[in-house]
Scaffold this motif. Structure first.
Motif, mmCIF file in Angstrom:
data_model
loop_
_atom_site.group_PDB
_atom_site.id
_atom_site.type_symbol
_atom_site.label_atom_id
_atom_site.label_comp_id
_atom_site.label_asym_id
_atom_site.label_seq_id
_atom_site.Cartn_x
_atom_site.Cartn_y
_atom_site.Cartn_z
ATOM 1 N N PRO A 53 14.230 18.057 28.442
ATOM 2 C CA PRO A 53 14.572 19.378 27.886
ATOM 3 C C PRO A 53 15.627 20.035 28.779
ATOM 4 O O PRO A 53 15.635 19.841 29.993
ATOM 5 C CB PRO A 53 13.257 20.149 27.934
ATOM 6 C CG PRO A 53 12.203 19.101 27.978
ATOM 7 C CD PRO A 53 12.807 17.944 28.738
ATOM 8 N N ILE A 84 12.955 19.237 33.663
ATOM 9 C CA ILE A 84 14.014 19.941 32.938
ATOM 10 C C ILE A 84 15.354 19.674 33.609
ATOM 11 O O ILE A 84 15.420 19.236 34.760
ATOM 12 C CB ILE A 84 13.804 21.483 32.850
ATOM 13 C CG1 ILE A 84 13.941 22.136 34.224
ATOM 14 C CG2 ILE A 84 12.524 21.833 32.150
ATOM 15 C CD1 ILE A 84 14.223 23.614 34.150
ATOM 16 N N ILE A 111 16.790 27.016 25.508
ATOM 17 C CA ILE A 111 16.083 25.773 25.801
ATOM 18 C C ILE A 111 16.434 24.818 24.662
ATOM 19 O O ILE A 111 16.239 25.149 23.489
ATOM 20 C CB ILE A 111 14.550 25.957 25.839
ATOM 21 C CG1 ILE A 111 14.127 27.016 26.842
ATOM 22 C CG2 ILE A 111 13.858 24.616 26.094
ATOM 23 C CD1 ILE A 111 14.149 26.590 28.278
ATOM 24 N N ASP A 113 15.658 21.030 23.210
ATOM 25 C CA ASP A 113 14.763 19.886 23.268
ATOM 26 C C ASP A 113 15.328 18.824 22.350
ATOM 27 O O ASP A 113 15.428 19.033 21.139
ATOM 28 C CB ASP A 113 13.351 20.300 22.832
ATOM 29 C CG ASP A 113 12.334 19.200 23.047
ATOM 30 O OD1 ASP A 113 12.675 18.179 23.678
ATOM 31 O OD2 ASP A 113 11.192 19.352 22.573
ATOM 32 N N ARG A 114 15.787 17.713 22.941
ATOM 33 C CA ARG A 114 16.452 16.644 22.199
ATOM 34 C C ARG A 114 17.667 17.187 21.439
ATOM 35 O O ARG A 114 17.919 16.827 20.298
ATOM 36 C CB ARG A 114 15.476 15.956 21.256
ATOM 37 C CG ARG A 114 14.320 15.287 21.982
ATOM 38 C CD ARG A 114 13.314 14.701 20.997
ATOM 39 N NE ARG A 114 12.099 14.349 21.705
ATOM 40 C CZ ARG A 114 11.006 15.111 21.748
ATOM 41 N NH1 ARG A 114 10.960 16.278 21.140
ATOM 42 N NH2 ARG A 114 9.948 14.707 22.408
ATOM 43 N N LEU A 138 8.624 25.163 26.423
ATOM 44 C CA LEU A 138 8.434 23.718 26.401
ATOM 45 C C LEU A 138 7.085 23.353 25.794
ATOM 46 O O LEU A 138 6.983 22.387 25.045
ATOM 47 C CB LEU A 138 8.561 23.133 27.812
ATOM 48 C CG LEU A 138 9.938 23.254 28.451
ATOM 49 C CD1 LEU A 138 9.912 22.685 29.855
ATOM 50 C CD2 LEU A 138 10.997 22.576 27.614
ATOM 51 N N SER A 141 7.302 23.463 22.101
ATOM 52 C CA SER A 141 8.154 22.478 21.442
ATOM 53 C C SER A 141 7.678 21.039 21.580
ATOM 54 O O SER A 141 7.883 20.234 20.703
ATOM 55 C CB SER A 141 9.588 22.583 21.951
ATOM 56 O OG SER A 141 9.688 22.101 23.266
ATOM 57 N N ARG A 142 7.042 20.683 22.700
ATOM 58 C CA ARG A 142 6.704 19.269 22.888
ATOM 59 C C ARG A 142 5.421 19.025 23.654
ATOM 60 O O ARG A 142 5.111 17.898 23.980
ATOM 61 C CB ARG A 142 7.844 18.524 23.549
ATOM 62 C CG ARG A 142 8.111 18.953 24.975
ATOM 63 C CD ARG A 142 8.906 17.980 25.795
ATOM 64 N NE ARG A 142 9.996 17.360 25.126
ATOM 65 C CZ ARG A 142 10.747 16.439 25.663
ATOM 66 N NH1 ARG A 142 10.532 16.021 26.872
ATOM 67 N NH2 ARG A 142 11.744 15.902 25.007
ATOM 68 N N ALA A 145 4.502 21.902 29.751
ATOM 69 C CA ALA A 145 5.694 21.742 30.589
ATOM 70 C C ALA A 145 5.398 20.933 31.831
ATOM 71 O O ALA A 145 6.273 20.323 32.405
ATOM 72 C CB ALA A 145 6.237 23.120 30.998
#
Length: 152
Positions: A53, A84, A111, A113-114, A138, A141-142, A145
């Motif tokens: 990320p 990160i 931020i 992400d991908r 984070l 999203s995934r 963290a």
């Protein structure tokens, strides 16, 4: 190529702006903070293709709050080394990115992400508030963290 000192063994390491995986110390293999600069020409390679990320700092040299928040962002990158990547973009040198991300005020933080924007914040904040915001973004999203999954 910028250099960074390992927080574990203090050895100096060269860290490329773009690479596969995440940087590790050549001596002790500890994760290194990944801080890079990007502009209109190389943003895709440096930020959007990153395996980690990315915290994007859209800033300007004339901006006082930008200069105040920069050390806090670098501290967040150190705290989250291996999890990160911090990419700094000077909007005066990168007007296409400023337009693309609709920057109305600086600093503007994103931020990715991908390569996909998952969070946005405008204005300066202290390191602890930035660390919390990055962690929450984070997690949303995934996953957590603090998870090291996906990192080599």
């Amino acid at each position: 190529m910028p250099t960074v000192a390992c927080t574990n063994c203090c050895r100096t390491n060269r860290v490329p702006a773009a690479a596969e995986g995440s940087p590790r110390c050549g001596n002790c293999r500890a994760p290194l903070p990944w801080i890079a600069e990007a502009g209109d020409a190389d943003f895709g390679e440096v930020a959007e293709q990153a395996s980690l990320p990315v915290l994007v700092d859209l800033w300007a040299t004339w901006c006082g709050p930008c200069r105040m928040v920069s050390p806090a962002l670098e501290q967040v990158a150190k705290d989250l080394a291996g999890r990160i990547k911090l990419v700094k973009v000077d909007i005066d040198k990168s007007p296409a990115l400023a337009r693309r991300f609709e920057v109305q005020a600086v600093p503007t933080l994103l931020i990715l992400d991908r390569g996909r924007p998952v969070a946005r914040q405008t204005g300066a904040a202290p390191a602890n508030a930035l660390r919390r915001w990055v962690g929450e973004s984070l997690s949303a999203s995934r996953g957590p963290a603090d998870s090291t999954s996906g990192s080599p």
